[in-house]
Design an enzyme around this catalytic site. Structure first.
Site, PDB file in Angstrom:
ATOM      1  N   ASP A  38       0.748  -1.240  -0.062  1.00 53.93           N
ATOM      2  CA  ASP A  38       0.078   0.006  -0.025  1.00 53.93           C
ATOM      3  C   ASP A  38       0.766   1.117   0.071  1.00 53.93           C
ATOM      4  O   ASP A  38       0.819   2.263   0.766  1.00 53.93           O
ATOM      5  CB  ASP A  38      -0.642  -0.087   1.248  1.00 53.93           C
ATOM      6  CG  ASP A  38      -1.843  -1.316   1.361  1.00 53.93           C
ATOM      7  OD1 ASP A  38      -2.044  -1.763   0.349  1.00 53.93           O
ATOM      8  OD2 ASP A  38      -2.065  -1.751   2.560  1.00 53.93           O
ATOM      9  N   ILE A 156     -11.249   3.222   5.788  1.00 55.88           N
ATOM     10  CA  ILE A 156      -9.678   2.925   5.513  1.00 55.88           C
ATOM     11  C   ILE A 156      -9.485   3.426   4.169  1.00 55.88           C
ATOM     12  O   ILE A 156     -10.263   3.891   3.386  1.00 55.88           O
ATOM     13  CB  ILE A 156      -9.357   1.475   5.626  1.00 55.88           C
ATOM     14  CG1 ILE A 156     -10.018   0.609   4.576  1.00 55.88           C
ATOM     15  CG2 ILE A 156      -9.606   0.732   7.148  1.00 55.88           C
ATOM     16  CD1 ILE A 156      -9.310  -0.784   4.455  1.00 55.88           C
ATOM     17  N   PHE A 175     -14.332  -2.136  -0.054  1.00 54.72           N
ATOM     18  CA  PHE A 175     -15.706  -3.021  -0.116  1.00 54.72           C
ATOM     19  C   PHE A 175     -16.845  -2.295   0.373  1.00 54.72           C
ATOM     20  O   PHE A 175     -16.997  -1.083   0.193  1.00 54.72           O
ATOM     21  CB  PHE A 175     -15.224  -4.255   0.619  1.00 54.72           C
ATOM     22  CG  PHE A 175     -14.152  -5.278   0.021  1.00 54.72           C
ATOM     23  CD1 PHE A 175     -14.622  -6.400  -0.550  1.00 54.72           C
ATOM     24  CD2 PHE A 175     -12.911  -4.661  -0.209  1.00 54.72           C
ATOM     25  CE1 PHE A 175     -13.565  -7.098  -1.103  1.00 54.72           C
ATOM     26  CE2 PHE A 175     -11.886  -5.665  -0.847  1.00 54.72           C
ATOM     27  CZ  PHE A 175     -12.310  -6.678  -1.165  1.00 54.72           C
ATOM     28  N   TRP A 176     -17.708  -3.083   0.969  1.00 55.86           N
ATOM     29  CA  TRP A 176     -18.873  -2.552   1.604  1.00 55.86           C
ATOM     30  C   TRP A 176     -19.727  -1.738   0.497  1.00 55.86           C
ATOM     31  O   TRP A 176     -19.723  -2.427  -0.790  1.00 55.86           O
ATOM     32  CB  TRP A 176     -18.799  -1.798   2.866  1.00 55.86           C
ATOM     33  CG  TRP A 176     -18.765  -2.680   4.075  1.00 55.86           C
ATOM     34  CD1 TRP A 176     -19.882  -2.920   4.860  1.00 55.86           C
ATOM     35  CD2 TRP A 176     -17.708  -3.315   4.528  1.00 55.86           C
ATOM     36  NE1 TRP A 176     -19.551  -3.977   5.852  1.00 55.86           N
ATOM     37  CE2 TRP A 176     -18.179  -4.315   5.766  1.00 55.86           C
ATOM     38  CE3 TRP A 176     -16.218  -3.561   4.305  1.00 55.86           C
ATOM     39  CZ2 TRP A 176     -17.208  -4.981   6.303  1.00 55.86           C
ATOM     40  CZ3 TRP A 176     -15.537  -4.225   5.161  1.00 55.86           C
ATOM     41  CH2 TRP A 176     -15.861  -4.947   6.113  1.00 55.86           C
ATOM     42  N   GLU A 210     -11.251  -0.788  -3.864  1.00 57.44           N
ATOM     43  CA  GLU A 210     -10.732   0.038  -2.612  1.00 57.44           C
ATOM     44  C   GLU A 210      -9.488   0.962  -3.049  1.00 57.44           C
ATOM     45  O   GLU A 210      -9.300   1.198  -4.373  1.00 57.44           O
ATOM     46  CB  GLU A 210     -10.041  -0.925  -1.442  1.00 57.44           C
ATOM     47  CG  GLU A 210      -9.062  -2.009  -1.859  1.00 57.44           C
ATOM     48  CD  GLU A 210      -8.910  -3.116  -1.013  1.00 57.44           C
ATOM     49  OE1 GLU A 210      -9.542  -2.948   0.118  1.00 57.44           O
ATOM     50  OE2 GLU A 210      -7.802  -3.846  -1.193  1.00 57.44           O
TER      51      GLU A 210
END
Length: 319
Positions: A38, A156, A175-176, A210
């Site tokens: 990341d 995040i 996600f979500w 993401e």
């Protein structure tokens, strides 16, 4: 005549060498310490820095430094000890901190980071700042945004972007319900006003998107995201996708005109035989892109990759 031919041949050779050098320069030959996950990249003076998720089971945010952009070495982690206030919002957070994003704005370097646990949306994005990265002196600016198990988003993967008028915004999400965007106060660098949804993959289970990164160029905001799944070594399915919009709040459309709120996104990089699952990209100064990928020739090690970022005649990004 012979002299003219020699000069002509020399000219051709020089041109060919220039073409070769230009082509090879697009992919930076990174050496030294390359393990990162990341990554976010920035330059201060003559030094380059990459901030990344800390090593599993260890405290802190990982920091790599380079004096020339190619040879990298480790520097002390940020957060060798966890901050006590994190547990107020994320009681069972991982030891390491995730997905930092570093940007310079209004005379300070702002570092957004994530505190969470894998697979959970009980998460937070926190903020540090400093007048100089090299000083190693960071100010704790506290909580920026949080999510809970009842939230429809995950706090995040924060990414700071400055719009064409000089206003700061933060995109985030994993996600979500997908990727969110909110304007920030110029002084506190924390949210003020509405939250916008800018990316969703509603027809794919769990909405695997993401790591947003937004940059402004020539009248468009370009939004880069990571599709599918990281963190599975050479079995990772991560890939980088993008779209663009005239407005920072969207809609972001891919090259086929499909909205990124409806599953759109043009693929920039899906990896190759060696570099598996490239993603969690960060764009710097509109001409450099950094991301990690899993090295199939080194036991799937998450590895720092840096490229020159180019733009085609239609204004779309390309390596």
């Amino acid at each position: 005549m012979k002299k003219v031919k020699k000069i002509s041949m020399l000219f051709v050779i020089v041109c060919l060498l220039n073409i070769q050098l230009t082509a090879s320069a697009a992919f930076w030959n990174v050496t030294g310490e390359k393990m990162i996950h990341d990554p976010s990249i920035i330059k201060e003076g003559n030094s380059w820095y990459v901030f990344g998720t800390g090593e599993a089971g260890k405290n802190g945010i990982r920091v790599l430094k380079s004096d020339n952009g190619t040879n990298w070495y480790t520097t002390p982690v940020i957060f060798p000890t966890a901050l006590s206030w994190w547990k107020t919002y994320v009681p069972n957070h991982e030891t390491n901190q995730w997905a930092p994003d570093i940007q310079y704005y209004n005379g300070r370097y702002w570092l957004y980071y994530s505190v969470s646990s894998f697979g959970s949306n009980t998460s937070l994005i926190g903020l540090l700042s400093t007048h100089s990265i090299n000083s190693g002196q960071w100010r704790d600016d506290g909580l920026v945004v949080r999510s809970t198990s009842s939230s429809n988003f995950n706090a995040i993967d924060g990414d700071l972007v400055i719009d064409k008028d000089g206003n700061p915004w933060l995109s985030y999400g994993s996600f979500w319900s997908g990727i969110k965007l909110t304007r920030l106060d110029k002084n506190t660098m924390k949210p003020t006003g509405s939250v916008y949804s800018i990316v969703s993959r509603p027809n794919i289970p769990n909405n695997p998107v993401e790591a947003p990164s937004i940059t402004y160029k020539d009248g468009y905001y370009y939004l880069f995201v990571s599709f599918d799944r990281c963190c599975q070594g050479v079995n990772s399915t991560y890939k980088i996708a993008y779209g663009r919009s005239k407005n920072i709040t969207g809609p972001y459309l891919d090259k086929n005109g499909v909205s990124m709120m409806n599953g759109g996104g043009t693929i920039l990089d899906a990896g190759n035989d060696r570099w598996k699952g490239p993603g969690h990209q960060d764009v710097y100064n509109n001409n450099v892109i950094v991301r990690h990928a899993y090295d199939a020739e080194n036991n799937g090690l998450p590895t720092l990759l840096i490229n020159d970022l180019n733009w085609d005649s239609q204004g779309w990004p390309t390596y």
